[in-house]
Design a protein around this motif. Sequence first.
Motif, PDB file in Angstrom:
ATOM      1  N   ALA A 127       0.812  -1.212   0.000  1.00 39.81           N
ATOM      2  CA  ALA A 127       0.000   0.000   0.000  1.00 39.81           C
ATOM      3  C   ALA A 127       0.849   1.267   0.000  1.00 39.81           C
ATOM      4  O   ALA A 127       0.452   2.294  -0.562  1.00 39.81           O
ATOM      5  CB  ALA A 127      -0.932  -0.015   1.208  1.00 39.81           C
ATOM      6  N   PHE A 128       2.029   1.217   0.616  1.00 43.39           N
ATOM      7  CA  PHE A 128       2.898   2.390   0.673  1.00 43.39           C
ATOM      8  C   PHE A 128       3.460   2.715  -0.715  1.00 43.39           C
ATOM      9  O   PHE A 128       3.560   3.886  -1.091  1.00 43.39           O
ATOM     10  CB  PHE A 128       4.030   2.167   1.681  1.00 43.39           C
ATOM     11  N   MET A 129       3.827   1.695  -1.461  1.00 42.25           N
ATOM     12  CA  MET A 129       4.304   1.912  -2.825  1.00 42.25           C
ATOM     13  C   MET A 129       3.201   2.514  -3.686  1.00 42.25           C
ATOM     14  O   MET A 129       3.415   3.465  -4.449  1.00 42.25           O
ATOM     15  CB  MET A 129       4.765   0.592  -3.438  1.00 42.25           C
ATOM     16  N   VAL A 130       2.005   1.952  -3.569  1.00 40.30           N
ATOM     17  CA  VAL A 130       0.879   2.413  -4.388  1.00 40.30           C
ATOM     18  C   VAL A 130       0.503   3.847  -4.022  1.00 40.30           C
ATOM     19  O   VAL A 130       0.089   4.634  -4.873  1.00 40.30           O
ATOM     20  CB  VAL A 130      -0.320   1.461  -4.237  1.00 40.30           C
ATOM     21  N   HIS A 131       0.680   4.211  -2.739  1.00 38.43           N
ATOM     22  CA  HIS A 131       0.365   5.579  -2.323  1.00 38.43           C
ATOM     23  C   HIS A 131       1.196   6.592  -3.115  1.00 38.43           C
ATOM     24  O   HIS A 131       0.691   7.642  -3.529  1.00 38.43           O
ATOM     25  CB  HIS A 131       0.618   5.748  -0.828  1.00 38.43           C
ATOM     26  N   LYS A 132       2.471   6.280  -3.318  1.00 37.63           N
ATOM     27  CA  LYS A 132       3.320   7.172  -4.127  1.00 37.63           C
ATOM     28  C   LYS A 132       2.797   7.248  -5.559  1.00 37.63           C
ATOM     29  O   LYS A 132       2.784   8.314  -6.177  1.00 37.63           O
ATOM     30  CB  LYS A 132       4.758   6.668  -4.114  1.00 37.63           C
ATOM     31  N   GLY A 133       2.369   6.094  -6.069  1.00 38.01           N
ATOM     32  CA  GLY A 133       1.884   6.058  -7.436  1.00 38.01           C
ATOM     33  C   GLY A 133       0.591   6.816  -7.642  1.00 38.01           C
ATOM     34  O   GLY A 133       0.408   7.494  -8.664  1.00 38.01           O
ATOM     35  N   LEU A 134      -0.303   6.746  -6.672  1.00 30.28           N
ATOM     36  CA  LEU A 134      -1.596   7.406  -6.874  1.00 30.28           C
ATOM     37  C   LEU A 134      -1.450   8.924  -6.889  1.00 30.28           C
ATOM     38  O   LEU A 134      -2.232   9.639  -7.538  1.00 30.28           O
ATOM     39  CB  LEU A 134      -2.622   6.935  -5.832  1.00 30.28           C
ATOM     40  N   HIS A 135      -0.429   9.453  -6.191  1.00 28.47           N
ATOM     41  CA  HIS A 135      -0.190  10.894  -6.231  1.00 28.47           C
ATOM     42  C   HIS A 135       0.389  11.333  -7.580  1.00 28.47           C
ATOM     43  O   HIS A 135       0.383  12.534  -7.892  1.00 28.47           O
ATOM     44  CB  HIS A 135       0.736  11.310  -5.089  1.00 28.47           C
ATOM     45  N   ALA A 136       0.876  10.379  -8.353  1.00 27.00           N
ATOM     46  CA  ALA A 136       1.377  10.688  -9.692  1.00 27.00           C
ATOM     47  C   ALA A 136       0.286  10.540 -10.752  1.00 27.00           C
ATOM     48  O   ALA A 136       0.509  10.864 -11.919  1.00 27.00           O
ATOM     49  CB  ALA A 136       2.549   9.773 -10.035  1.00 27.00           C
ATOM     50  N   MET A 137      -0.877  10.057 -10.337  1.00 22.77           N
ATOM     51  CA  MET A 137      -1.985   9.861 -11.256  1.00 22.77           C
ATOM     52  C   MET A 137      -2.851  11.123 -11.347  1.00 22.77           C
ATOM     53  O   MET A 137      -3.124  11.765 -10.321  1.00 22.77           O
ATOM     54  CB  MET A 137      -2.877   8.710 -10.786  1.00 22.77           C
ATOM     55  N   PRO A 138      -3.307  11.486 -12.538  1.00 20.84           N
ATOM     56  CA  PRO A 138      -4.241  12.616 -12.670  1.00 20.84           C
ATOM     57  C   PRO A 138      -5.650  12.165 -12.277  1.00 20.84           C
ATOM     58  O   PRO A 138      -6.524  11.970 -13.122  1.00 20.84           O
ATOM     59  CB  PRO A 138      -4.144  12.958 -14.164  1.00 20.84           C
ATOM     60  N   LEU A 139      -5.878  12.001 -10.979  1.00 21.62           N
ATOM     61  CA  LEU A 139      -7.122  11.394 -10.503  1.00 21.62           C
ATOM     62  C   LEU A 139      -8.365  12.149 -10.951  1.00 21.62           C
ATOM     63  O   LEU A 139      -9.434  11.545 -11.126  1.00 21.62           O
ATOM     64  CB  LEU A 139      -7.093  11.280  -8.978  1.00 21.62           C
ATOM     65  N   ASN A 140      -8.249  13.450 -11.149  1.00 25.96           N
ATOM     66  CA  ASN A 140      -9.411  14.228 -11.568  1.00 25.96           C
ATOM     67  C   ASN A 140      -9.759  14.016 -13.037  1.00 25.96           C
ATOM     68  O   ASN A 140     -10.833  14.428 -13.479  1.00 25.96           O
ATOM     69  CB  ASN A 140      -9.185  15.723 -11.303  1.00 25.96           C
ATOM     70  N   ASP A 141      -8.850  13.383 -13.778  1.00 28.47           N
ATOM     71  CA  ASP A 141      -9.061  13.195 -15.212  1.00 28.47           C
ATOM     72  C   ASP A 141      -9.361  11.746 -15.593  1.00 28.47           C
ATOM     73  O   ASP A 141      -9.547  11.446 -16.779  1.00 28.47           O
ATOM     74  CB  ASP A 141      -7.833  13.665 -15.996  1.00 28.47           C
ATOM     75  N   ILE A 142      -9.352  10.837 -14.606  1.00 22.49           N
ATOM     76  CA  ILE A 142      -9.588   9.425 -14.913  1.00 22.49           C
ATOM     77  C   ILE A 142     -10.759   8.897 -14.089  1.00 22.49           C
ATOM     78  O   ILE A 142     -11.147   9.474 -13.070  1.00 22.49           O
ATOM     79  CB  ILE A 142      -8.339   8.561 -14.654  1.00 22.49           C
ATOM     80  N   ASP A 143     -11.325   7.805 -14.563  1.00 20.49           N
ATOM     81  CA  ASP A 143     -12.442   7.153 -13.884  1.00 20.49           C
ATOM     82  C   ASP A 143     -12.005   5.855 -13.207  1.00 20.49           C
ATOM     83  O   ASP A 143     -12.638   5.408 -12.249  1.00 20.49           O
ATOM     84  CB  ASP A 143     -13.554   6.830 -14.890  1.00 20.49           C
ATOM     85  N   VAL A 144     -10.947   5.242 -13.742  1.00 19.97           N
ATOM     86  CA  VAL A 144     -10.474   3.952 -13.258  1.00 19.97           C
ATOM     87  C   VAL A 144      -8.949   4.003 -13.150  1.00 19.97           C
ATOM     88  O   VAL A 144      -8.284   4.564 -14.023  1.00 19.97           O
ATOM     89  CB  VAL A 144     -10.883   2.798 -14.207  1.00 19.97           C
ATOM     90  N   CYS A 145      -8.420   3.421 -12.073  1.00 20.96           N
ATOM     91  CA  CYS A 145      -6.972   3.277 -11.941  1.00 20.96           C
ATOM     92  C   CYS A 145      -6.656   1.790 -11.803  1.00 20.96           C
ATOM     93  O   CYS A 145      -7.078   1.145 -10.838  1.00 20.96           O
ATOM     94  CB  CYS A 145      -6.454   4.036 -10.729  1.00 20.96           C
ATOM     95  N   PHE A 146      -5.940   1.269 -12.775  1.00 18.75           N
ATOM     96  CA  PHE A 146      -5.483  -0.116 -12.696  1.00 18.75           C
ATOM     97  C   PHE A 146      -4.137  -0.154 -11.995  1.00 18.75           C
ATOM     98  O   PHE A 146      -3.239   0.640 -12.303  1.00 18.75           O
ATOM     99  CB  PHE A 146      -5.345  -0.723 -14.093  1.00 18.75           C
ATOM    100  N   ILE A 147      -4.008  -1.056 -11.041  1.00 20.71           N
ATOM    101  CA  ILE A 147      -2.742  -1.274 -10.345  1.00 20.71           C
ATOM    102  C   ILE A 147      -2.209  -2.613 -10.827  1.00 20.71           C
ATOM    103  O   ILE A 147      -2.703  -3.672 -10.440  1.00 20.71           O
ATOM    104  CB  ILE A 147      -2.948  -1.283  -8.821  1.00 20.71           C
ATOM    105  N   GLU A 148      -1.230  -2.569 -11.721  1.00 20.91           N
ATOM    106  CA  GLU A 148      -0.680  -3.812 -12.263  1.00 20.91           C
ATOM    107  C   GLU A 148       0.407  -4.314 -11.318  1.00 20.91           C
ATOM    108  O   GLU A 148       1.522  -3.791 -11.286  1.00 20.91           O
ATOM    109  CB  GLU A 148      -0.119  -3.630 -13.670  1.00 20.91           C
ATOM    110  N   ASN A 149       0.070  -5.330 -10.556  1.00 19.74           N
ATOM    111  CA  ASN A 149       0.965  -5.831  -9.527  1.00 19.74           C
ATOM    112  C   ASN A 149       2.138  -6.595 -10.130  1.00 19.74           C
ATOM    113  O   ASN A 149       2.128  -6.952 -11.320  1.00 19.74           O
ATOM    114  CB  ASN A 149       0.190  -6.729  -8.557  1.00 19.74           C
ATOM    115  N   VAL A 150       3.140  -6.855  -9.313  1.00 19.25           N
ATOM    116  CA  VAL A 150       4.296  -7.647  -9.732  1.00 19.25           C
ATOM    117  C   VAL A 150       3.817  -9.055 -10.116  1.00 19.25           C
ATOM    118  O   VAL A 150       2.944  -9.628  -9.460  1.00 19.25           O
ATOM    119  CB  VAL A 150       5.322  -7.738  -8.596  1.00 19.25           C
TER     120      VAL A 150
END
Length: 249
Positions: A127-150
């Motif tokens: 979850a800590f790794m993904v937290h960094k990633g979500l702040h790099a996402m343009p959340l206001n411009d997308i409807d879905v965020c895919f998290i492609e795991n290892v």
Amino acid sequence: MCEDCGCSITDSALESTTRFVPVHDNPQLNDAKTVDVISKILHKNDHEAAHNRAHFDKAGVLAINLMSSPGSGKTSLLESLAELSDRPFEFGVIEGDLQTSRDAERIQAKGIPAYQIQTGSACHLDAFMVHKGLHAMPLNDIDVCFIENVGNLVCPASYDVGSHLNVVLVSVPEGDDKIEKYPVMFHKADLVLISKVDLMPHFDFDMQAAKAMARQLKPNVDILEISGKDPESIQRVVEWVEFKRKMRA
């Protein structure tokens, strides 16, 4: 495997299943101190995962965790979704790999925002790794965020990354026994995608047996057969995602 991945924490996930009983031959995994450390790590991770979900909820973004073994077609699926001109939602991707930014670059080449996480030696995203990633996402411009795991059919199942849904892929070349061999992963799935079905004529893959095993582990799981060479099968994935997105709206 990483030492703190929580691979031994499987019994609660399989309470409703009597066929699969975890057996730990490694004495370290039966040591009370080790279990306590793992429990604390997972507790901190779960707290951060809830924080991630709050971010996604505030932005109205559906977060989907994609899990599978390496080479099952996660990135190819995302590329196929990006190529659909009539897709009813915009999406971004948080990518996880031990090394390189190749997958993120593939997604970006399709005009989709993507952020690469290089885990180094960790066999999963947390979850800590993904937290960094979500702040790099343009959340206001997308409807879905895919998290492609290892790529890994074991460790990612133990870590909540803050997604709303889990999608697990198993490809025809891997064999129909993977669901039975890795039950914890498939027990967590909201959707099982059986990929590369165009290769069925070349492999001894029992489709009905695979589906039956998935539904033995989780009776209400959704299952779709997909192929990158069949746009209609990719469209069914889009329809599933859109249905889930509207349910949360």
